[in-house]
Design a protein around this motif. Structure first.
Motif, PDB file in Angstrom:
ATOM      1  N   THR A 274      45.885  70.598  40.280  1.00 48.57           N
ATOM      2  CA  THR A 274      45.744  69.619  41.358  1.00 48.57           C
ATOM      3  C   THR A 274      44.453  69.754  42.142  1.00 48.57           C
ATOM      4  N   ILE A 275      43.577  70.687  41.775  1.00 49.78           N
ATOM      5  CA  ILE A 275      42.341  70.828  42.530  1.00 49.78           C
ATOM      6  C   ILE A 275      41.547  69.524  42.433  1.00 49.78           C
ATOM      7  N   ASN A 276      41.171  68.974  43.593  1.00 50.19           N
ATOM      8  CA  ASN A 276      40.433  67.700  43.690  1.00 50.19           C
ATOM      9  C   ASN A 276      41.233  66.501  43.176  1.00 50.19           C
ATOM     10  N   LEU A 277      42.548  66.631  43.159  1.00 47.53           N
ATOM     11  CA  LEU A 277      43.394  65.519  42.723  1.00 47.53           C
ATOM     12  C   LEU A 277      43.267  64.340  43.678  1.00 47.53           C
ATOM     13  N   SER A 278      43.192  63.123  43.124  1.00 49.56           N
ATOM     14  CA  SER A 278      43.176  61.908  43.943  1.00 49.56           C
ATOM     15  C   SER A 278      43.946  60.811  43.222  1.00 49.56           C
ATOM     16  N   ARG A 279      44.496  59.892  44.006  1.00 46.40           N
ATOM     17  CA  ARG A 279      45.211  58.772  43.393  1.00 46.40           C
ATOM     18  C   ARG A 279      44.244  57.896  42.592  1.00 46.40           C
ATOM     19  N   GLU A 280      43.001  57.804  43.061  1.00 46.53           N
ATOM     20  CA  GLU A 280      42.014  56.954  42.391  1.00 46.53           C
ATOM     21  C   GLU A 280      41.738  57.422  40.966  1.00 46.53           C
ATOM     22  N   ASN A 281      41.560  58.730  40.781  1.00 44.83           N
ATOM     23  CA  ASN A 281      41.204  59.250  39.456  1.00 44.83           C
ATOM     24  C   ASN A 281      42.407  59.552  38.574  1.00 44.83           C
ATOM     25  N   GLU A 282      43.507  59.987  39.181  1.00 41.62           N
ATOM     26  CA  GLU A 282      44.676  60.381  38.398  1.00 41.62           C
ATOM     27  C   GLU A 282      45.962  59.870  39.065  1.00 41.62           C
ATOM     28  N   PRO A 283      46.150  58.535  39.049  1.00 41.55           N
ATOM     29  CA  PRO A 283      47.272  57.949  39.785  1.00 41.55           C
ATOM     30  C   PRO A 283      48.643  58.403  39.299  1.00 41.55           C
ATOM     31  N   GLN A 284      48.803  58.617  37.983  1.00 37.69           N
ATOM     32  CA  GLN A 284      50.108  59.016  37.475  1.00 37.69           C
ATOM     33  C   GLN A 284      50.504  60.398  37.996  1.00 37.69           C
ATOM     34  N   ILE A 285      49.565  61.326  37.975  1.00 35.20           N
ATOM     35  CA  ILE A 285      49.849  62.677  38.463  1.00 35.20           C
ATOM     36  C   ILE A 285      50.059  62.650  39.976  1.00 35.20           C
ATOM     37  N   PHE A 286      49.193  61.963  40.700  1.00 34.34           N
ATOM     38  CA  PHE A 286      49.275  61.913  42.153  1.00 34.34           C
ATOM     39  C   PHE A 286      50.627  61.378  42.615  1.00 34.34           C
ATOM     40  N   ASP A 287      51.073  60.292  42.002  1.00 33.60           N
ATOM     41  CA  ASP A 287      52.318  59.659  42.423  1.00 33.60           C
ATOM     42  C   ASP A 287      53.557  60.385  41.907  1.00 33.60           C
ATOM     43  N   ALA A 288      53.386  61.293  40.949  1.00 32.87           N
ATOM     44  CA  ALA A 288      54.530  62.054  40.430  1.00 32.87           C
ATOM     45  C   ALA A 288      54.944  63.171  41.384  1.00 32.87           C
ATOM     46  N   ILE A 289      54.054  63.514  42.312  1.00 32.46           N
ATOM     47  CA  ILE A 289      54.342  64.615  43.244  1.00 32.46           C
ATOM     48  C   ILE A 289      55.153  64.051  44.406  1.00 32.46           C
ATOM     49  N   ARG A 290      56.454  64.190  44.300  1.00 37.51           N
ATOM     50  CA  ARG A 290      57.380  63.597  45.258  1.00 37.51           C
ATOM     51  C   ARG A 290      58.513  64.590  45.525  1.00 37.51           C
ATOM     52  N   PHE A 291      59.622  64.111  46.070  1.00 35.64           N
ATOM     53  CA  PHE A 291      60.725  65.004  46.414  1.00 35.64           C
ATOM     54  C   PHE A 291      61.173  65.811  45.189  1.00 35.64           C
ATOM     55  N   GLY A 292      61.261  67.131  45.371  1.00 33.00           N
ATOM     56  CA  GLY A 292      61.711  68.006  44.292  1.00 33.00           C
ATOM     57  C   GLY A 292      60.605  68.568  43.438  1.00 33.00           C
ATOM     58  N   SER A 293      59.395  68.021  43.546  1.00 31.04           N
ATOM     59  CA  SER A 293      58.257  68.609  42.829  1.00 31.04           C
ATOM     60  C   SER A 293      57.903  69.947  43.483  1.00 31.04           C
ATOM     61  N   VAL A 294      57.211  70.778  42.735  1.00 29.08           N
ATOM     62  CA  VAL A 294      56.791  72.085  43.247  1.00 29.08           C
ATOM     63  C   VAL A 294      55.270  72.136  43.288  1.00 29.08           C
ATOM     64  N   LEU A 295      54.719  72.476  44.440  1.00 23.51           N
ATOM     65  CA  LEU A 295      53.282  72.699  44.580  1.00 23.51           C
ATOM     66  C   LEU A 295      53.032  74.191  44.724  1.00 23.51           C
ATOM     67  N   GLU A 296      52.128  74.711  43.916  1.00 28.09           N
ATOM     68  CA  GLU A 296      51.763  76.130  43.966  1.00 28.09           C
ATOM     69  C   GLU A 296      50.378  76.285  44.578  1.00 28.09           C
ATOM     70  N   ASN A 297      50.326  77.018  45.693  1.00 27.17           N
ATOM     71  CA  ASN A 297      49.065  77.433  46.305  1.00 27.17           C
ATOM     72  C   ASN A 297      48.174  76.273  46.744  1.00 27.17           C
ATOM     73  N   VAL A 298      48.790  75.131  47.011  1.00 25.91           N
ATOM     74  CA  VAL A 298      48.073  73.990  47.570  1.00 25.91           C
ATOM     75  C   VAL A 298      48.069  74.136  49.091  1.00 25.91           C
ATOM     76  N   VAL A 299      46.906  73.969  49.700  1.00 22.76           N
ATOM     77  CA  VAL A 299      46.813  74.049  51.155  1.00 22.76           C
ATOM     78  C   VAL A 299      47.418  72.787  51.763  1.00 22.76           C
ATOM     79  N   VAL A 300      48.343  72.972  52.720  1.00 18.70           N
ATOM     80  CA  VAL A 300      49.045  71.856  53.355  1.00 18.70           C
ATOM     81  C   VAL A 300      48.867  71.959  54.864  1.00 18.70           C
ATOM     82  N   ASP A 301      48.547  70.840  55.514  1.00 18.93           N
ATOM     83  CA  ASP A 301      48.399  70.824  56.967  1.00 18.93           C
ATOM     84  C   ASP A 301      49.726  71.187  57.624  1.00 18.93           C
TER      85      ASP A 301
END
Length: 529
Positions: A274-301
């Protein structure tokens, strides 16, 4: 301790009062957040940090030296032997460690979407978020399948158990140990969830060839005319991105088997960088990250809970795990026919490989065995300039058998089904990394789509002399000066020097395979054409 005692100890663990089996996604999300293992993002993904280990620990991976497998395994730096005594002692300690925990989580599922060759597995996890990861990454059973489920392999994962090398016979506090005889994968001392995924893949790389099935570290998709395409490539080459094509259905993004029936996904989910992930470049991956997905070591506000995918302060290896049905354009079940097109992806930081070239069978086997891409300056400590890296069959860390077993199976499949094979450079053009520029994704997509459609069959080719590759002279919507890498360099002598430098690295690397079929070594590599 005897095998009978070990088996009984495992049964005792699974029958304990602290066991939670086959919890739903909401239950696992609740457990992970309430226990302080993870936090929720704005979209409802579970975000966890893995501490000291933000990637796999290949130097802490072992295979138990056992009569059942010792003569088949390609022992060396990848498959490191460890004694049954060391394994059994650690196994007993880990089970005792887990028995003391207030809660454990068990997932039962499968590896392999083809019912004829799938492997029944279970994971026993100390962390709820690790169990959620397993739930999303492996194939989830139906209610009927769950009733009849009997695990053939068990992952026992204790991240808070740390080995004592002086006592336990390991090299560090971390261990990933596979016993083919006991059918156990024992993991401890690391919180990186990807160890589960790749350990199961290693098992499949051992089991499937015995069934005449080629295991592959690749993504796969299929078009409207049932034209299957495979994408091989190491991290950072665009494997996941290029296989996620809106005009084609995704079979899977990372691990597949190729049987007499066709291609099938080994997993039930995706594990995307997911480094540098954006909806513009990778919409399928970006939109797949929803309830129940797991993010590893992603910085979150902390306040908004919005992920910052551009922040690599924890690691460049930030990841998202989600079930494959989080992507709309998929094949269900994850099986399809025989591939018509095979794409080898490389991110060549030397800037000398063509953006696309068509390979002969011998070249395909050579480049499959080579598995080339580049490490870039700044991505790893001590890397100050581009470095060639080779990962056999594009998956060296996961191959228990000798590499030629897989290469010969691939060659046979290419012959049998007439697949076209292409080498695609998603790396640099016009100069080395830092001088040239990264190949435009739009150009790469256009070239790959042309290859898959069959548009490059019969087109006029130009022969590249150093690597012996055949490059299309023209592809619609791709500048002709890009197609021949030498033409893209202002300094032709510098290009020639870098090309010869990379060719030598290929040859030096290939020497490790020892005696290989002459057709591959003489016709497949640089300056042999």
């Amino acid at each position: 301790m005897t095998s009978v005692n070990l088996a009984n100890d495992l049964k005792e663990l699974l029958n304990g009062s602290n066991i939670n089996t086959q919890l739903s996604v909401p239950q696992l999300v609740e457990a992970a957040t309430s226990r302080g293992e993870a936090v929720l993002t704005r979209e409802g993904a579970v975000k966890a940090e893995t501490g000291k280990y933000t990637g796999r620990s290949p130097k802490d991976k072992y295979m138990v030296e056992e009569a059942i497998s010792k003569d088949k395994i390609d022992w060396g730096s990848v498959n490191r032997p460890i004694s049954s005594e060391i394994f059994e002692n650690l196994y007993a300690k880990v089970l005792n460690h887990l028995k003391e925990k207030d809660a454990l989580y068990v997932f039962k599922g499968f590896a392999g979407a083809d019912p004829e060759s799938r492997l029944a597995i279970q994971t026993i996890n100390e962390y709820a978020w690790h169990n959620l990861f397993a739930h999303q990454l492996f194939i989830r059973p139906t209610a009927e399948e769950l009733k009849a489920h009997e695990a053939e392999f068990t992952v026992v994962y204790a991240p808070t158990f740390h080995a004592d090398p002086a006592v336990d016979g390991t090299d560090s506090e971390t261990f990933i140990i596979v016993s083919m005889e006991k059918k156990i994968i024992l993991i401890g001392g690391t919180e990186y969830a990807g160890e589960m995924k790749k350990s199961i893949f290693s098992i499949m790389n051992y089991i499937l060839p015995e069934k005449g099935i080629l295991p592959m570290h690749c993504s796969a998709n299929v078009g409207k005319n049932d034209d299957v395409a495979l994408f091989f490539g190491l991290s950072g080459t665009g494997k996941t991105t290029l296989s996620a094509d809106e005009d084609r259905k995704l079979i899977g993004d990372d691990e597949h088997g190729w049987s007499d029936n066709g291609v099938f996904n080994i997993e039930g989910g995706c594990y995307a960088k997911t480094i540098n992930l954006s909806r513009e470049n990778e919409p399928q991956i970006f939109d797949a990250i929803r309830f129940g997905s797991v993010l590893e070591n992603v910085v979150v506000d902390e306040d908004t809970r919005i992920p910052d995918y551009d922040d690599g302060s924890l690691t460049e290896n930030t990841r998202a795990a989600y079930p494959i049905d989080a992507i709309d354009n998929i094949v269900i079940p994850s099986v399809a026919g025989h591939p018509k097109t095979i794409v080898f992806l490389t991110a060549d930081a030397f800037g000398v490989l063509p953006p696309i070239s068509k390979l002969t069978k011998e070249q395909a086997m050579y480049h499959f065995l080579s598995g080339y891409t580049s490490k870039l300056a700044g991505t790893e400590r001590g890397v100050t300039s581009p470095e060639a890296t080779f990962s056999t069959c594009f998956g060296s860390p996961f191959l228990p058998l000798h590499a030629t077993v897989y290469a010969e199976m691939l060659g046979d499949k290419i012959d049998e089904h007439g697949a076209d094979v292409y080498l695609v450079n998603t790396g640099w053009t016009g100069g080395v990394y830092g001088v040239g520029s990264r190949m435009k994704l739009s150009y790469t997509r256009t070239m790959v789509r042309a290859a898959i459609r069959g548009d490059l069959n019969g087109v006029e080719m130009e022969h590249e002399s150093v690597f012996g590759l055949n490059m299309p002279k023209e592809i619609p919507d791709v500048p002709t000066e890009v197609l021949n890498p030498r033409n893209a360099w202002a300094d032709k002598e510098s290009y020639d020097q870098k090309a010869q430098e990379l060719a030598k690295k290929f040859k030096d690397n290939f020497e490790k395979f020892g005696t290989v079929d002459a057709g591959i070594s003489q016709k497949g590599g640089p300056t042999h054409n």
